[in-house]
Design a protein around this motif. Sequence first.
Motif, PDB file in Angstrom:
ATOM      1  N   ALA A 234       3.191 -18.057  -1.402  1.00 24.34           N
ATOM      2  CA  ALA A 234       2.102 -17.683  -2.309  1.00 24.34           C
ATOM      3  C   ALA A 234       0.728 -17.827  -1.676  1.00 24.34           C
ATOM      4  CB  ALA A 234       2.182 -18.518  -3.585  1.00 24.34           C
ATOM      5  N   GLU A 235       0.638 -18.595  -0.593  1.00 25.28           N
ATOM      6  CA  GLU A 235      -0.654 -18.862   0.034  1.00 25.28           C
ATOM      7  C   GLU A 235      -0.925 -18.024   1.272  1.00 25.28           C
ATOM      8  OE1 GLU A 235      -2.809 -20.814  -1.424  1.00 25.28           O
ATOM      9  OE2 GLU A 235      -1.381 -21.299  -3.010  1.00 25.28           O
ATOM     10  N   SER A 236       0.130 -17.716   2.034  1.00 30.73           N
ATOM     11  CA  SER A 236      -0.127 -17.074   3.326  1.00 30.73           C
ATOM     12  C   SER A 236       1.074 -16.284   3.835  1.00 30.73           C
ATOM     13  CB  SER A 236      -0.519 -18.130   4.367  1.00 30.73           C
ATOM     14  OG  SER A 236       0.557 -19.025   4.583  1.00 30.73           O
ATOM     15  N   ILE A 237       0.792 -15.457   4.846  1.00 29.30           N
ATOM     16  CA  ILE A 237       1.812 -14.757   5.637  1.00 29.30           C
ATOM     17  C   ILE A 237       1.702 -15.325   7.042  1.00 29.30           C
ATOM     18  CG2 ILE A 237       2.612 -12.533   6.521  1.00 29.30           C
ATOM     19  CD1 ILE A 237       0.140 -12.392   3.744  1.00 29.30           C
ATOM     20  N   ARG A 238       2.794 -15.931   7.533  1.00 28.54           N
ATOM     21  CA  ARG A 238       2.743 -16.590   8.842  1.00 28.54           C
ATOM     22  C   ARG A 238       3.874 -16.084   9.728  1.00 28.54           C
ATOM     23  NH1 ARG A 238       2.675 -20.578   5.133  1.00 28.54           N
ATOM     24  NH2 ARG A 238       4.674 -21.462   5.769  1.00 28.54           N
ATOM     25  N   VAL A 239       3.543 -15.808  10.979  1.00 28.63           N
ATOM     26  CA  VAL A 239       4.540 -15.509  11.995  1.00 28.63           C
ATOM     27  C   VAL A 239       4.530 -16.693  12.944  1.00 28.63           C
ATOM     28  CG1 VAL A 239       5.269 -13.966  13.831  1.00 28.63           C
ATOM     29  CG2 VAL A 239       4.187 -13.024  11.778  1.00 28.63           C
ATOM     30  N   GLN A 240       5.645 -17.403  13.034  1.00 23.85           N
ATOM     31  CA  GLN A 240       5.726 -18.613  13.842  1.00 23.85           C
ATOM     32  C   GLN A 240       6.477 -18.338  15.144  1.00 23.85           C
ATOM     33  OE1 GLN A 240       7.670 -21.225  11.036  1.00 23.85           O
ATOM     34  NE2 GLN A 240       5.734 -21.898  10.156  1.00 23.85           N
ATOM     35  N   GLU A 248      -1.480 -15.810  11.279  1.00 21.80           N
ATOM     36  CA  GLU A 248      -1.544 -16.280   9.891  1.00 21.80           C
ATOM     37  C   GLU A 248      -2.667 -15.574   9.142  1.00 21.80           C
ATOM     38  OE1 GLU A 248      -1.943 -20.399   7.233  1.00 21.80           O
ATOM     39  OE2 GLU A 248      -1.650 -20.485   9.413  1.00 21.80           O
ATOM     40  N   TYR A 249      -2.318 -15.033   7.988  1.00 21.36           N
ATOM     41  CA  TYR A 249      -3.281 -14.428   7.071  1.00 21.36           C
ATOM     42  C   TYR A 249      -3.055 -15.016   5.686  1.00 21.36           C
ATOM     43  CZ  TYR A 249      -4.352 -10.728  10.489  1.00 21.36           C
ATOM     44  OH  TYR A 249      -4.748 -10.031  11.606  1.00 21.36           O
ATOM     45  N   GLY A 250      -4.124 -15.173   4.913  1.00 21.27           N
ATOM     46  CA  GLY A 250      -3.989 -15.608   3.533  1.00 21.27           C
ATOM     47  C   GLY A 250      -3.557 -14.452   2.643  1.00 21.27           C
ATOM     48  N   THR A 251      -2.792 -14.742   1.596  1.00 18.14           N
ATOM     49  CA  THR A 251      -2.364 -13.671   0.693  1.00 18.14           C
ATOM     50  C   THR A 251      -3.555 -13.047  -0.032  1.00 18.14           C
ATOM     51  OG1 THR A 251      -1.904 -15.370  -0.987  1.00 18.14           O
ATOM     52  CG2 THR A 251      -0.036 -14.596   0.324  1.00 18.14           C
ATOM     53  N   GLU A 252      -4.657 -13.802  -0.159  1.00 21.32           N
ATOM     54  CA  GLU A 252      -5.842 -13.248  -0.813  1.00 21.32           C
ATOM     55  C   GLU A 252      -6.501 -12.165   0.046  1.00 21.32           C
ATOM     56  OE1 GLU A 252      -7.459 -16.302   1.965  1.00 21.32           O
ATOM     57  OE2 GLU A 252      -5.727 -16.174   0.598  1.00 21.32           O
ATOM     58  N   GLU A 253      -6.088 -12.039   1.299  1.00 20.43           N
ATOM     59  CA  GLU A 253      -6.652 -11.026   2.195  1.00 20.43           C
ATOM     60  C   GLU A 253      -5.891  -9.710   2.131  1.00 20.43           C
ATOM     61  OE1 GLU A 253      -8.055 -12.608   6.186  1.00 20.43           O
ATOM     62  OE2 GLU A 253      -6.567 -14.129   5.681  1.00 20.43           O
ATOM     63  N   ALA A 312       7.109  -6.488   0.956  1.00 21.05           N
ATOM     64  CA  ALA A 312       6.033  -5.585   0.548  1.00 21.05           C
ATOM     65  C   ALA A 312       5.853  -5.601  -0.964  1.00 21.05           C
ATOM     66  CB  ALA A 312       6.327  -4.167   1.037  1.00 21.05           C
ATOM     67  N   GLY A 313       6.965  -5.544  -1.703  1.00 19.85           N
ATOM     68  CA  GLY A 313       6.878  -5.561  -3.168  1.00 19.85           C
ATOM     69  C   GLY A 313       6.261  -6.842  -3.684  1.00 19.85           C
ATOM     70  N   ALA A 314       6.662  -7.970  -3.121  1.00 19.32           N
ATOM     71  CA  ALA A 314       6.136  -9.259  -3.566  1.00 19.32           C
ATOM     72  C   ALA A 314       4.637  -9.384  -3.277  1.00 19.32           C
ATOM     73  CB  ALA A 314       6.906 -10.395  -2.893  1.00 19.32           C
ATOM     74  N   LEU A 315       4.209  -8.962  -2.084  1.00 13.29           N
ATOM     75  CA  LEU A 315       2.799  -9.081  -1.734  1.00 13.29           C
ATOM     76  C   LEU A 315       1.915  -8.185  -2.590  1.00 13.29           C
ATOM     77  CD1 LEU A 315       2.956  -9.272   2.178  1.00 13.29           C
ATOM     78  CD2 LEU A 315       2.392 -11.112   0.589  1.00 13.29           C
ATOM     79  N   ASN A 316       2.357  -6.957  -2.868  1.00  9.95           N
ATOM     80  CA  ASN A 316       1.564  -6.058  -3.702  1.00  9.95           C
ATOM     81  C   ASN A 316       1.478  -6.558  -5.137  1.00  9.95           C
ATOM     82  OD1 ASN A 316       0.983  -4.202  -1.622  1.00  9.95           O
ATOM     83  ND2 ASN A 316       2.948  -3.175  -1.910  1.00  9.95           N
TER      84      ASN A 316
END
Length: 326
Positions: A234-240, A248-253, A312-316
Amino acid sequence: MTTPPTGPRVVDHAGAIFGLAVPVLAAAAGVAVTYVLEPRLPELIATPWSGSAPEALVSPTTSAWSLAAIVLIVGGGCGAIAALAQARLMMRRIMLLLGLTIVGGLLAAAVATTVRQLDATTVVDAPLHVGAIGLGLAVGAIVGLVGASLLRDHRVRTTATEAPAADLPRGAVELPITGQVGMSAGELAATGAALVAPAALVCWLADTWWPLGMYLPFVLLAMTILQFRLVVDAESIRVQNMGMSAIEYGTEEVLGAKVAQVRPFQDFGGWGFKSKGRGDQGVVTRTGPAVVITFACGDRLTVTTPRAEEIAGALNTLADQRLTRS
């Protein structure tokens, strides 16, 4: 009194310390060791070589300062990128790890070769000490990993103020979604073999195998870089990668997310972490579906994953909910 805005950070302090200060210290250490041992060295010493003949016979101090220059060029060149706070975090970490691994190997090779020529009255045939080089590479890689783990993403974040386009997929927001997005074990083995084969052939033709020992750590590094883990919550998209958040990007972006069919070589020029231009980056490790996420700052991130539609569906949907609440 109003405090003036500081603006985006230009220098990452950890990157400057590990990427610039550490190579300088390594170069200085190599010179210092040579000057301390110089009274016990012959007038001319053999420098590291390939095959069975020395490349050059030089004075110990000339050899030491030449090594220092190479260490500064390699370590300082890679470290300068690691120190740039606004550069891509993934690239900064790779360059720092690569640079310090090479620095460790170079310093170990030079010191071991010099020590083998102590108290010699004539030029000594001093073959490279493979064990010492391996230890130097390992120590350099460990220091590089420590430094890489301390690097941070200092880019300026931009919050999205528009909802995702109506034609983009929507779905249940069942987060977190995690999964490996790297190569399979078979694909990694094939990639490793393809990388090692040319070096092994060169070593066989030159009738010397020590370069392969120096090359293998970089093959392992390349294979490690091809392994990623995607985490969407819910807070971010992270590739580790290597246990650290490389992207890392925030979901608000998030401005919007879609699904696309991606072919790594045709679309990105290869596997792994790739960039097609400023702000357009991808983590592409296989042919197939990928989630393509666009951010308010203009960046775009493409990640190949079988769960692309779900992500994609969840983020949108999450973006819709956030803007509705605001």
